[in-house]
Motif scaffolding. Structure first.
Motif, PDB file in Angstrom:
ATOM      1  N   LEU A 271       0.847  -1.183   0.000  1.00  0.00           N
ATOM      2  CA  LEU A 271       0.000   0.000   0.000  1.00  0.00           C
ATOM      3  C   LEU A 271       0.893   1.246   0.000  1.00  0.00           C
ATOM      4  O   LEU A 271       1.822   1.357   0.804  1.00  0.00           O
ATOM      5  N   VAL A 272       0.603   2.170  -0.918  1.00  0.00           N
ATOM      6  CA  VAL A 272       1.410   3.374  -1.100  1.00  0.00           C
ATOM      7  C   VAL A 272       0.516   4.600  -0.907  1.00  0.00           C
ATOM      8  O   VAL A 272      -0.570   4.679  -1.490  1.00  0.00           O
ATOM      9  N   HIS A 273       0.960   5.536  -0.074  1.00  0.00           N
ATOM     10  CA  HIS A 273       0.221   6.788   0.111  1.00  0.00           C
ATOM     11  C   HIS A 273       0.121   7.520  -1.222  1.00  0.00           C
ATOM     12  O   HIS A 273      -0.944   7.996  -1.608  1.00  0.00           O
ATOM     13  N   GLY A 274       1.247   7.649  -1.931  1.00  0.00           N
ATOM     14  CA  GLY A 274       1.258   8.221  -3.266  1.00  0.00           C
ATOM     15  C   GLY A 274       1.585   9.699  -3.334  1.00  0.00           C
ATOM     16  O   GLY A 274       1.985  10.198  -4.385  1.00  0.00           O
ATOM     17  N   ASP A 275       1.402  10.419  -2.223  1.00  0.00           N
ATOM     18  CA  ASP A 275       1.689  11.860  -2.231  1.00  0.00           C
ATOM     19  C   ASP A 275       2.219  12.281  -0.865  1.00  0.00           C
ATOM     20  O   ASP A 275       1.814  13.296  -0.305  1.00  0.00           O
ATOM     21  N   LEU A 276       3.135  11.480  -0.338  1.00  0.00           N
ATOM     22  CA  LEU A 276       3.663  11.727   1.003  1.00  0.00           C
ATOM     23  C   LEU A 276       4.809  12.730   0.931  1.00  0.00           C
ATOM     24  O   LEU A 276       5.981  12.375   0.941  1.00  0.00           O
ATOM     25  N   TRP A 277       4.450  13.998   0.858  1.00  0.00           N
ATOM     26  CA  TRP A 277       5.454  15.059   0.853  1.00  0.00           C
ATOM     27  C   TRP A 277       5.156  16.043   1.960  1.00  0.00           C
ATOM     28  O   TRP A 277       4.177  15.886   2.699  1.00  0.00           O
ATOM     29  N   SER A 278       6.011  17.038   2.115  1.00  0.00           N
ATOM     30  CA  SER A 278       5.963  17.905   3.284  1.00  0.00           C
ATOM     31  C   SER A 278       4.615  18.591   3.483  1.00  0.00           C
ATOM     32  O   SER A 278       4.201  18.820   4.623  1.00  0.00           O
ATOM     33  N   ILE A 312      10.951   8.115  -1.099  1.00  0.00           N
ATOM     34  CA  ILE A 312      11.647   9.069  -1.969  1.00  0.00           C
ATOM     35  C   ILE A 312      10.935  10.412  -1.977  1.00  0.00           C
ATOM     36  O   ILE A 312      11.559  11.476  -1.870  1.00  0.00           O
ATOM     37  N   ARG A 313       9.624  10.397  -2.066  1.00  0.00           N
ATOM     38  CA  ARG A 313       8.866  11.657  -2.084  1.00  0.00           C
ATOM     39  C   ARG A 313       9.010  12.384  -0.744  1.00  0.00           C
ATOM     40  O   ARG A 313       9.138  13.619  -0.709  1.00  0.00           O
ATOM     41  N   LEU A 314       8.993  11.629   0.329  1.00  0.00           N
ATOM     42  CA  LEU A 314       9.164  12.228   1.652  1.00  0.00           C
ATOM     43  C   LEU A 314      10.543  12.857   1.807  1.00  0.00           C
ATOM     44  O   LEU A 314      10.677  14.015   2.213  1.00  0.00           O
ATOM     45  N   SER A 320      17.056  18.604   3.437  1.00  0.00           N
ATOM     46  CA  SER A 320      17.989  19.286   2.550  1.00  0.00           C
ATOM     47  C   SER A 320      18.618  18.249   1.632  1.00  0.00           C
ATOM     48  O   SER A 320      18.633  17.049   1.946  1.00  0.00           O
ATOM     49  N   GLY A 321      19.139  18.701   0.508  1.00  0.00           N
ATOM     50  CA  GLY A 321      19.772  17.758  -0.409  1.00  0.00           C
ATOM     51  C   GLY A 321      20.947  17.048   0.233  1.00  0.00           C
ATOM     52  O   GLY A 321      21.143  15.840   0.053  1.00  0.00           O
ATOM     53  N   SER A 322      21.734  17.779   1.009  1.00  0.00           N
ATOM     54  CA  SER A 322      22.914  17.170   1.625  1.00  0.00           C
ATOM     55  C   SER A 322      22.526  16.157   2.692  1.00  0.00           C
ATOM     56  O   SER A 322      23.135  15.076   2.787  1.00  0.00           O
ATOM     57  N   ASP A 323      21.500  16.443   3.511  1.00  0.00           N
ATOM     58  CA  ASP A 323      21.045  15.480   4.515  1.00  0.00           C
ATOM     59  C   ASP A 323      20.437  14.240   3.869  1.00  0.00           C
ATOM     60  O   ASP A 323      20.635  13.115   4.344  1.00  0.00           O
ATOM     61  N   ARG A 324      19.684  14.456   2.795  1.00  0.00           N
ATOM     62  CA  ARG A 324      19.098  13.297   2.115  1.00  0.00           C
ATOM     63  C   ARG A 324      20.194  12.365   1.617  1.00  0.00           C
ATOM     64  O   ARG A 324      20.112  11.141   1.780  1.00  0.00           O
ATOM     65  N   ARG A 325      21.225  12.927   1.002  1.00  0.00           N
ATOM     66  CA  ARG A 325      22.344  12.113   0.513  1.00  0.00           C
ATOM     67  C   ARG A 325      23.035  11.363   1.650  1.00  0.00           C
ATOM     68  O   ARG A 325      23.398  10.196   1.523  1.00  0.00           O
ATOM     69  N   ALA A 326      23.227  12.052   2.760  1.00  0.00           N
ATOM     70  CA  ALA A 326      23.997  11.479   3.858  1.00  0.00           C
ATOM     71  C   ALA A 326      23.218  10.423   4.636  1.00  0.00           C
ATOM     72  O   ALA A 326      23.821   9.478   5.169  1.00  0.00           O
ATOM     73  N   TYR A 327      21.878  10.564   4.691  1.00  0.00           N
ATOM     74  CA  TYR A 327      21.108   9.746   5.632  1.00  0.00           C
ATOM     75  C   TYR A 327      20.069   8.829   5.002  1.00  0.00           C
ATOM     76  O   TYR A 327      19.369   8.114   5.728  1.00  0.00           O
ATOM     77  N   TRP A 328      19.937   8.810   3.669  1.00  0.00           N
ATOM     78  CA  TRP A 328      18.846   8.032   3.094  1.00  0.00           C
ATOM     79  C   TRP A 328      18.935   6.553   3.454  1.00  0.00           C
ATOM     80  O   TRP A 328      17.911   5.910   3.753  1.00  0.00           O
ATOM     81  N   GLU A 329      20.129   5.983   3.472  1.00  0.00           N
ATOM     82  CA  GLU A 329      20.245   4.561   3.802  1.00  0.00           C
ATOM     83  C   GLU A 329      19.902   4.295   5.265  1.00  0.00           C
ATOM     84  O   GLU A 329      19.207   3.317   5.577  1.00  0.00           O
ATOM     85  N   PHE A 364      14.378   6.342  -8.020  1.00  0.00           N
ATOM     86  CA  PHE A 364      14.728   7.730  -7.705  1.00  0.00           C
ATOM     87  C   PHE A 364      14.544   8.668  -8.890  1.00  0.00           C
ATOM     88  O   PHE A 364      14.025   9.788  -8.728  1.00  0.00           O
ATOM     89  N   ALA A 365      14.952   8.274 -10.083  1.00  0.00           N
ATOM     90  CA  ALA A 365      14.830   9.172 -11.238  1.00  0.00           C
ATOM     91  C   ALA A 365      13.378   9.574 -11.468  1.00  0.00           C
ATOM     92  O   ALA A 365      13.065  10.753 -11.680  1.00  0.00           O
ATOM     93  N   THR A 366      12.465   8.600 -11.375  1.00  0.00           N
ATOM     94  CA  THR A 366      11.050   8.899 -11.560  1.00  0.00           C
ATOM     95  C   THR A 366      10.522   9.732 -10.400  1.00  0.00           C
ATOM     96  O   THR A 366       9.831  10.741 -10.599  1.00  0.00           O
ATOM     97  N   GLY A 367      10.831   9.302  -9.175  1.00  0.00           N
ATOM     98  CA  GLY A 367      10.336  10.023  -8.010  1.00  0.00           C
ATOM     99  C   GLY A 367      10.823  11.458  -7.953  1.00  0.00           C
ATOM    100  O   GLY A 367      10.076  12.371  -7.572  1.00  0.00           O
ATOM    101  N   SER A 368      12.070  11.683  -8.337  1.00  0.00           N
ATOM    102  CA  SER A 368      12.601  13.047  -8.313  1.00  0.00           C
ATOM    103  C   SER A 368      12.023  13.895  -9.438  1.00  0.00           C
ATOM    104  O   SER A 368      11.816  15.104  -9.274  1.00  0.00           O
ATOM    105  N   LEU A 369      11.736  13.282 -10.577  1.00  0.00           N
ATOM    106  CA  LEU A 369      11.058  14.011 -11.654  1.00  0.00           C
ATOM    107  C   LEU A 369       9.671  14.466 -11.210  1.00  0.00           C
ATOM    108  O   LEU A 369       9.208  15.546 -11.587  1.00  0.00           O
ATOM    109  N   LEU A 370       9.000  13.631 -10.409  1.00  0.00           N
ATOM    110  CA  LEU A 370       7.676  13.989  -9.910  1.00  0.00           C
ATOM    111  C   LEU A 370       7.753  15.099  -8.860  1.00  0.00           C
ATOM    112  O   LEU A 370       6.814  15.883  -8.706  1.00  0.00           O
ATOM    113  N   MET A 371       8.863  15.165  -8.135  1.00  0.00           N
ATOM    114  CA  MET A 371       9.010  16.182  -7.099  1.00  0.00           C
ATOM    115  C   MET A 371       9.496  17.519  -7.645  1.00  0.00           C
ATOM    116  O   MET A 371       9.116  18.584  -7.141  1.00  0.00           O
TER     117      MET A 371
END
Length: 426
Positions: A271-278, A312-314, A320-329, A364-371
């Motif tokens: 089950l996916v929320h589909g629009d889980l952003w800020s 990915i949307r969240l 921030s871009g730098s925090d996302r890179r550092a902490y996504w895993e 990620f490529a698709t999710g980031s294009l949507l964001m």
């Protein structure tokens, strides 16, 4: 009325509440039937628009009822969400298009809005059976009306009002640890979703990404997305936007997205929320200056899909871009720990942690294009409401950093995905 000849009647402002097609008598009828009451919304009922600019498919109204008959089970206040075209038209104005009917947003609203609304209502009905709103951080829904063949214009529902709730928008960077409560709620949402019966699955099925964003992901649509990204900060973003834009339609792979679970060996769609952003997370500011998550809202893009979609949307909206890179895993690992805790049957784990991480890389490529469009026109609507030049500049700097890192990582994970698919095909 024929949609093909005249356009959807829903895509016109109405003569009801706040220029929608919903009238007071529509509300009275549904409230009476579904809440089993003779009470009506009396003449001193107060209606206040709230949430403008947070979404673009609804008018959201805070209702302070003057109930004509005392009834302790009736809410003291509630939020009325009405499907409406008004915000779509405002966003389209910001996009400066020659023909607004060619916009993906126009197509999404005109043809998909009723289905999106109905699936959200269906999901809230499922939540009612689960009776774990406090764990899901979902609002209680009191009443609703779906679209059908005889009702083309009046889709709405009433839900609980959260006192003192705020939205922390795209131009505010959250700390990674602040997302833990959202991750836990999402993990429970996914785990409970594995129990859906076939009828329930069907009631939340129908979201078709290619159909909904096909125009936006066309050759001209992609160029428009990257042009809008450049406009956030032309000096800082033009180079990376040009580089990623040069991939063109190679960035778009609907077939991969549709079959990603199968390719990665994931047993079940989740089950996916589909629009889980800020914009769809409500917070309270506590007395010590910290924030706590109160509710997750707006499930109109609910679907069955891949476990990384919401993550990915969240991350791309809240961090921030730098925090996302550092902490996504690390955040994925925390989410997976919550997910395993929420599963009642250890033998019913639909995917491994590595499959979740690989899903993140591939989607990620698709999710980031949507964001990315959210950083442009939709953020522009919010920024236009600000008056303090220093505040506007600070927000623009945050959006610039997010957009730059997003496009760099879009390129990185696109190349990773492309090269991996080539290896599969050898």
């Amino acid at each position: 009325m024929s949609v093909g000849e005249e356009g959807s009647p829903l895509f016109k402002n109405g003569d009801g509440l706040f220029s929608t097609h919903v009238h007071l008598e529509d509300l009275q009828k549904v409230i009476g039937e579904q809440m089993n009451t003779k009470a009506e919304l009396g003449p001193n009922t107060k209606y206040t628009i709230v949430g403008d600019g947070n979404g673009f498919m609804s008018r959201v109204v805070l209702v302070d009822p003057d109930w004509t008959v005392p009834d302790e089970h009736l809410p003291i206040r509630f939020v009325l969400k009405i499907t409406s075209c008004m915000h779509v038209l405002n966003v389209l104005e910001q996009m400066n298009l020659k023909d607004k009917r060619e916009s993906a947003l126009w197509s999404i609203f005109e043809y998909e809005a009723p289905g999106l609304h109905n699936r959200e209502v269906n999901l809230y009905e499922i939540f009612g059976k689960w009776n774990i709103d406090s764990l899901l951080l979902s609002p209680k829904v009191y009443f609703s009306k779906k679209f059908d063949s005889e009702n083309l214009t009046k889709g709405f529902f009433g839900m609980e009002f959260v006192e003192n709730a705020i939205t922390r928008h795209l131009y505010i960077n959250l700390k990674p640890y602040e997302l833990h409560a959202v991750l836990k709620a999402l993990a429970i949402f996914q785990a409970e979703g594995l129990k859906l019966n076939e009828e329930e699955k069907l009631s939340v099925t129908g979201y078709d990404l290619e159909k909904i964003v096909g125009k936006m992901f066309s050759e001209s649509g992609l160029k428009s997305i990257f042009e809008q990204a450049r406009e956030i900060n032309p000096e800082e973003l033009s180079e990376v936007a040009d580089r990623v834009d040069s991939f063109g339609l190679e960035l778009v792979n609907f077939e991969l997205v549709k079959n990603l679970n199968k390719y990665l060996g994931i047993k079940n769609d989740v089950l996916v929320h589909g629009d889980l952003w800020s914009a769809n997370i409500l917070w309270n500011e506590d007395v010590d200056g910290t924030y706590s998550v109160k509710k997750i809202i707006d499930y109109q893009s609910v679907q069955l899909g891949n476990p990384a979609q919401d993550l990915i949307r969240l991350f791309t909206s809240a961090l921030s871009g730098s925090d996302r890179r550092a902490y996504w895993e690390k955040l994925l690992e925390q989410f997976y720990e919550y997910f395993l805790e929420a599963l009642e049957n250890e033998n019913n784990v639909p995917y491994t942690l590595e499959q979740l991480k690989e899903s993140y890389r591939f989607y990620f490529a698709t999710g980031s294009l949507l964001m990315l469009p959210m950083y442009g026109p939709i953020a522009k609507v919010k920024l236009s409401e600000m008056t303090d030049p220093s505040e506007i500049e600070k927000c623009r700097d945050i959006l610039t950093e997010k957009a730059e890192r997003l496009m760099e990582d879009m390129e990185h994970w696109h190349l990773y995905t492309r090269d991996t698919i080539k290896k599969w095909q050898e």
